[in-house]
Design a protein around this motif. Structure first.
Motif, short mmCIF file in Angstrom:
data_model
loop_
_atom_site.label_atom_id
_atom_site.label_comp_id
_atom_site.label_asym_id
_atom_site.label_seq_id
_atom_site.Cartn_x
_atom_site.Cartn_y
_atom_site.Cartn_z
N CYS A 140 1.33 1.74 -10.94
CA CYS A 140 1.53 3.36 -10.16
C CYS A 140 1.19 2.97 -8.98
O CYS A 140 1.34 2.97 -8.02
CB CYS A 140 0.80 3.63 -10.77
N VAL A 141 -0.34 1.81 -9.10
CA VAL A 141 -1.26 2.53 -7.57
C VAL A 141 -1.79 0.92 -7.35
O VAL A 141 -2.23 0.73 -8.65
CB VAL A 141 -2.39 3.53 -7.82
N LEU A 142 -1.67 0.77 -6.38
CA LEU A 142 -2.45 -0.78 -5.76
C LEU A 142 -3.29 0.10 -4.36
O LEU A 142 -2.64 0.56 -3.58
CB LEU A 142 -0.96 -1.54 -5.40
N LEU A 143 -4.39 -0.74 -3.92
CA LEU A 143 -4.84 -1.31 -2.98
C LEU A 143 -5.12 -2.38 -2.52
O LEU A 143 -5.75 -3.15 -2.71
CB LEU A 143 -6.06 -0.69 -3.21
N ILE A 144 -4.37 -2.61 -1.38
CA ILE A 144 -4.89 -3.84 -0.79
C ILE A 144 -5.88 -3.45 0.84
O ILE A 144 -5.91 -3.25 1.25
CB ILE A 144 -3.09 -4.05 -0.07
N LYS A 145 -6.84 -4.89 0.22
CA LYS A 145 -7.47 -4.79 0.91
C LYS A 145 -7.76 -6.40 1.91
O LYS A 145 -6.91 -6.65 1.59
CB LYS A 145 -9.21 -5.60 0.42
N PRO A 146 -8.18 -5.88 3.36
CA PRO A 146 -8.14 -6.76 3.76
C PRO A 146 -8.70 -8.29 3.48
O PRO A 146 -9.63 -8.28 3.64
CB PRO A 146 -8.28 -5.87 6.04
N HIS A 147 -8.02 -9.02 4.33
CA HIS A 147 -8.72 -10.66 4.44
C HIS A 147 -7.98 -11.40 5.24
O HIS A 147 -7.24 -11.24 5.99
CB HIS A 147 -7.60 -11.13 3.52
N SER A 148 -8.87 -12.39 5.72
CA SER A 148 -8.60 -13.19 6.84
C SER A 148 -7.61 -13.72 7.26
O SER A 148 -6.72 -14.52 8.26
CB SER A 148 -9.60 -14.09 7.44
N PRO A 191 9.26 3.06 -2.78
CA PRO A 191 10.09 3.89 -4.17
C PRO A 191 9.92 3.52 -5.90
O PRO A 191 10.28 3.96 -6.51
CB PRO A 191 11.30 3.15 -3.84
N ALA A 192 9.64 2.31 -6.37
CA ALA A 192 9.69 1.94 -7.96
C ALA A 192 8.77 0.82 -8.18
O ALA A 192 7.89 -0.13 -7.35
CB ALA A 192 10.99 0.93 -7.48
N LYS A 193 8.08 1.50 -9.67
CA LYS A 193 6.55 0.70 -9.66
C LYS A 193 6.71 -0.35 -10.11
O LYS A 193 6.00 -1.09 -10.37
CB LYS A 193 6.40 1.98 -10.87
N GLN A 194 8.06 -0.28 -10.97
CA GLN A 194 8.31 -1.53 -11.32
C GLN A 194 8.43 -2.90 -10.38
O GLN A 194 7.66 -4.29 -10.38
CB GLN A 194 10.05 -1.72 -11.96
N ASP A 195 8.74 -2.96 -8.94
CA ASP A 195 9.18 -3.83 -8.01
C ASP A 195 7.59 -3.67 -6.99
O ASP A 195 7.21 -4.75 -6.81
CB ASP A 195 9.52 -3.13 -6.45
N LEU A 196 6.83 -3.04 -7.68
CA LEU A 196 5.01 -2.50 -7.58
C LEU A 196 4.55 -3.66 -7.97
O LEU A 196 3.53 -4.67 -7.93
CB LEU A 196 4.21 -1.73 -7.76
N GLY A 197 4.61 -3.83 -8.82
CA GLY A 197 4.41 -4.44 -10.15
C GLY A 197 4.94 -6.02 -10.36
O GLY A 197 3.93 -7.15 -9.76
N ALA A 198 6.16 -6.02 -10.41
CA ALA A 198 6.63 -7.70 -10.06
C ALA A 198 5.97 -8.45 -8.62
O ALA A 198 6.13 -9.38 -8.63
CB ALA A 198 7.98 -7.90 -9.77
N GLY A 225 -15.35 3.49 -1.12
CA GLY A 225 -15.98 3.67 -0.21
C GLY A 225 -14.76 2.90 0.52
O GLY A 225 -15.49 2.51 1.41
N GLU A 226 -14.48 1.64 -0.81
CA GLU A 226 -13.26 1.20 -0.26
C GLU A 226 -12.10 0.76 0.96
O GLU A 226 -12.24 2.25 1.11
CB GLU A 226 -13.12 -0.34 -0.93
N ASN A 227 -11.94 0.29 2.60
CA ASN A 227 -10.83 0.60 2.97
C ASN A 227 -9.26 -0.56 2.80
O ASN A 227 -10.04 -1.53 1.86
CB ASN A 227 -11.48 1.07 4.52
N GLY A 228 -8.56 -0.05 3.31
CA GLY A 228 -7.72 -0.72 2.88
C GLY A 228 -6.29 0.54 3.27
O GLY A 228 -6.07 1.57 4.15
N ILE A 229 -5.26 -0.68 2.30
CA ILE A 229 -3.92 0.72 2.35
C ILE A 229 -3.62 1.05 0.77
O ILE A 229 -3.96 -0.04 -0.09
CB ILE A 229 -2.63 -0.66 2.70
N VAL A 230 -3.54 2.54 0.28
CA VAL A 230 -3.04 2.57 -1.19
C VAL A 230 -1.31 2.69 -1.00
O VAL A 230 -1.09 3.11 0.32
CB VAL A 230 -4.12 3.59 -1.15
N LEU A 231 -0.93 2.12 -2.26
CA LEU A 231 0.22 2.23 -1.85
C LEU A 231 1.06 2.76 -3.32
O LEU A 231 0.06 1.97 -4.24
CB LEU A 231 1.15 0.68 -2.27
N LEU A 232 1.28 3.53 -3.40
CA LEU A 232 1.69 4.94 -4.53
C LEU A 232 3.50 4.36 -4.62
O LEU A 232 4.23 4.38 -3.89
CB LEU A 232 1.52 6.28 -4.54
N ALA A 233 3.54 4.31 -6.34
CA ALA A 233 4.92 4.33 -6.78
C ALA A 233 5.69 5.22 -6.90
O ALA A 233 5.20 6.70 -7.69
CB ALA A 233 4.97 3.76 -7.79
#
Length: 162
Positions: free
Chosen positions: A134-142, A118-125, A83-91
């Motif tokens: 391949c996937v990131l979940l960004i959680k909110p922070h103040s 567009p690129a999983k290499q850039d997502l990792g970098a 149930g965590e929320n945020g933004i999911v980014l997929l390569a």
């Protein structure tokens, strides 16, 4: 005897933007957004625009400093189910696509905004790793809440695939 690599820069004649940096041995460091989009999978929809991609990379860097990221298919899937929320980014260039094709459905079920980059290499970098992801979940922070809210709104406004 060590061979010194010389850096070559090619410039676009119309507007002077740097197209790519390459070394004499053929390694490519940078590719344009259009080149990256060419290698994106057919299911990568909604795909972030160039401007939104740059904004998301900035937030990823800030979130990485605060340890507010979830990275990888198993970890992101686990925290979406919790149930965590945020933004999911997929390569968008993930191969095979079967690895991540279930995550957009999970995001829609849990009302979590998602988009493809567009690129999983850039997502990792962007998170400061040499390893692509391949996937990131960004959680909110103040510390970056205002920029996070703007990006979340932009991601929600992207056209849905159906």
């Amino acid at each position: 005897m060590k061979v010194k690599k010389e850096k070559k820069e090619k410039e676009d004649k119309e507007d002077g933007n740097k197209v790519e940096e390459s070394y004499d041995d053929g390694n490519v460091n940078e590719r344009t957004f259009e080149e990256l989009v060419e290698h994106v999978s057919c299911i990568a929809n909604p795909l972030a625009t160039r401007k939104l991609t740059k904004r998301l990379y900035k937030i990823i860097r800030k979130a990485a400093k605060q340890k507010m990221l979830r990275r990888g298919v198993k970890e992101v899937q686990k925290y979406i189910n919790k149930g965590e929320n945020g933004i999911v980014l997929l390569a968008g260039d993930t191969q095979p696509v079967d690895v991540i094709c279930h995550l957009p459905i999970m995001c829609e079920d849990n009302n979590i905004p998602y988009c493809y980059i567009p690129a999983k290499q850039d997502l990792g970098a962007a998170i400061g790793s040499m390893r692509p992801t391949c996937v990131l979940l960004i959680k909110p922070h103040s510390n970056y809440q205002e920029a996070f809210d703007v990006c979340k709104k932009k991601v929600e406004e992207l056209p849905t695939p159906y």
